[in-house]
Design a protein around this motif. Structure first.
Motif, PDB file in Angstrom:
ATOM      1  N   GLN A  41      44.220  45.704  42.941  1.00 20.78           N
ATOM      2  CA  GLN A  41      44.556  44.561  43.791  1.00 20.78           C
ATOM      3  C   GLN A  41      43.296  43.705  43.942  1.00 20.78           C
ATOM      4  N   TYR A  42      43.499  42.403  44.069  1.00 22.72           N
ATOM      5  CA  TYR A  42      42.383  41.483  44.311  1.00 22.72           C
ATOM      6  C   TYR A  42      42.666  40.769  45.625  1.00 22.72           C
ATOM      7  N   GLU A  43      41.872  41.051  46.639  1.00 20.88           N
ATOM      8  CA  GLU A  43      42.055  40.383  47.935  1.00 20.88           C
ATOM      9  C   GLU A  43      40.685  40.115  48.547  1.00 20.88           C
ATOM     10  N   ASP A  44      40.713  39.311  49.577  1.00 19.46           N
ATOM     11  CA  ASP A  44      39.520  38.991  50.331  1.00 19.46           C
ATOM     12  C   ASP A  44      39.105  40.214  51.155  1.00 19.46           C
ATOM     13  N   GLU A  45      37.811  40.463  51.217  1.00 22.55           N
ATOM     14  CA  GLU A  45      37.338  41.608  51.987  1.00 22.55           C
ATOM     15  C   GLU A  45      36.107  41.231  52.798  1.00 22.55           C
ATOM     16  N   ALA A  51      34.394  38.264  50.526  1.00 21.05           N
ATOM     17  CA  ALA A  51      34.472  38.015  49.088  1.00 21.05           C
ATOM     18  C   ALA A  51      35.765  38.606  48.561  1.00 21.05           C
ATOM     19  N   THR A  52      36.312  37.967  47.540  1.00 19.91           N
ATOM     20  CA  THR A  52      37.488  38.514  46.873  1.00 19.91           C
ATOM     21  C   THR A  52      37.003  39.601  45.929  1.00 19.91           C
ATOM     22  N   MET A  53      37.575  40.779  46.073  1.00 25.26           N
ATOM     23  CA  MET A  53      37.140  41.843  45.186  1.00 25.26           C
ATOM     24  C   MET A  53      38.269  42.785  44.784  1.00 25.26           C
ATOM     25  N   GLY A  64      48.336  48.399  49.362  1.00 22.17           N
ATOM     26  CA  GLY A  64      47.959  47.093  49.898  1.00 22.17           C
ATOM     27  C   GLY A  64      46.749  47.165  50.811  1.00 22.17           C
ATOM     28  N   LEU A  65      46.874  46.560  51.993  1.00 23.42           N
ATOM     29  CA  LEU A  65      45.745  46.473  52.924  1.00 23.42           C
ATOM     30  C   LEU A  65      45.236  47.858  53.345  1.00 23.42           C
ATOM     31  N   LEU A  66      46.147  48.795  53.590  1.00 20.63           N
ATOM     32  CA  LEU A  66      45.700  50.137  54.007  1.00 20.63           C
ATOM     33  C   LEU A  66      44.898  50.809  52.889  1.00 20.63           C
ATOM     34  N   ALA A  67      45.336  50.650  51.644  1.00 17.29           N
ATOM     35  CA  ALA A  67      44.594  51.235  50.516  1.00 17.29           C
ATOM     36  C   ALA A  67      43.189  50.639  50.460  1.00 17.29           C
ATOM     37  N   ARG A  68      43.109  49.329  50.622  1.00 15.58           N
ATOM     38  CA  ARG A  68      41.819  48.634  50.608  1.00 15.58           C
ATOM     39  C   ARG A  68      40.933  49.127  51.748  1.00 15.58           C
ATOM     40  N   CYS A  69      41.519  49.219  52.926  1.00 18.32           N
ATOM     41  CA  CYS A  69      40.782  49.638  54.118  1.00 18.32           C
ATOM     42  C   CYS A  69      40.267  51.077  53.968  1.00 18.32           C
ATOM     43  N   LEU A  70      41.109  51.976  53.513  1.00 20.36           N
ATOM     44  CA  LEU A  70      40.701  53.375  53.337  1.00 20.36           C
ATOM     45  C   LEU A  70      39.518  53.461  52.369  1.00 20.36           C
ATOM     46  N   GLN A  71      39.579  52.699  51.288  1.00 22.04           N
ATOM     47  CA  GLN A  71      38.511  52.765  50.288  1.00 22.04           C
ATOM     48  C   GLN A  71      37.231  52.103  50.775  1.00 22.04           C
TER      49      GLN A  71
END
Ligand code: NI
Length: 169
Positions: A86-90, A100-102, A126-133
């Protein structure tokens, strides 16, 4: 108690955190403080290293406190499975004002202990996967800025150095 959130450049943020051997009352208090600090910020995740404690604990709530069932506490977590992209703002509470989008895996499964010491496995997309990582990275001393490359990274690091020099960081 709300604890101060350390910023990029503070040594403890850039070091790997140690596993917890026993969930003592002090650890329970630390977790309560981390939850309170995360909601007050406001943020959707906070690692113990961000409040200056080099232990492998993080809290997360992608609802930002709107869904009580979304609060996740992990002690000694490990990523057991990832897939997709996934590519989202972080962004990060320790790097305020920057994002930054990563790329991150689109799905992550994390295993560890819950606040009560029981083993738990949480799957996020989605967002939870990004947050956990993102929070797992914190426990290894990695901030999102460290995952950027080239100009994008240089620009943020240079701006942080400038803010530090002028006492605004
Ligand atoms: Ni962060």
């Amino acid at each position: 108690m709300i604890r101060p959130v350390l910023r990029y450049g503070e040594q403890v943020l850039h070091q790997a955190a140690a596993p917890i051997t026993e969930i003592t009352p002090d650890i329970q208090q630390l977790i309560d403080d981390m939850v309170q600090t995360m909601y007050a910020a406001p943020g959707i995740g906070l690692a113990a290293t961000q409040v200056g404690v080099p232990l492998r604990i993080f809290v997360a709530d992608v609802s930002g406190g709107h869904n009580p069932g979304d609060l996740v506490t992990f002690i000694n977590p490990e990523v057991v499975e990832v897939d997709g992209t996934q590519y989202e703002d972080e962004g990060c509470l320790s790097v305020p004002g920057f994002n930054a989008t990563m790329a991150r895996p689109a799905r992550a499964v994390v295993k560890g202990l819950a606040r009560n010491g029981r083993e738990q496995v949480i799957e996020g997309t989605g967002l939870l996967a990004r947050c956990l990582q993102h929070e797992m990275d914190h426990l290894d001393g990695t901030l999102f800025v460290d995952r950027l490359r080239g100009l994008q990274k240089d620009l943020i690091v240079r701006r942080i150095r400038k803010l530090s020099r002028s006492g605004k960081w």
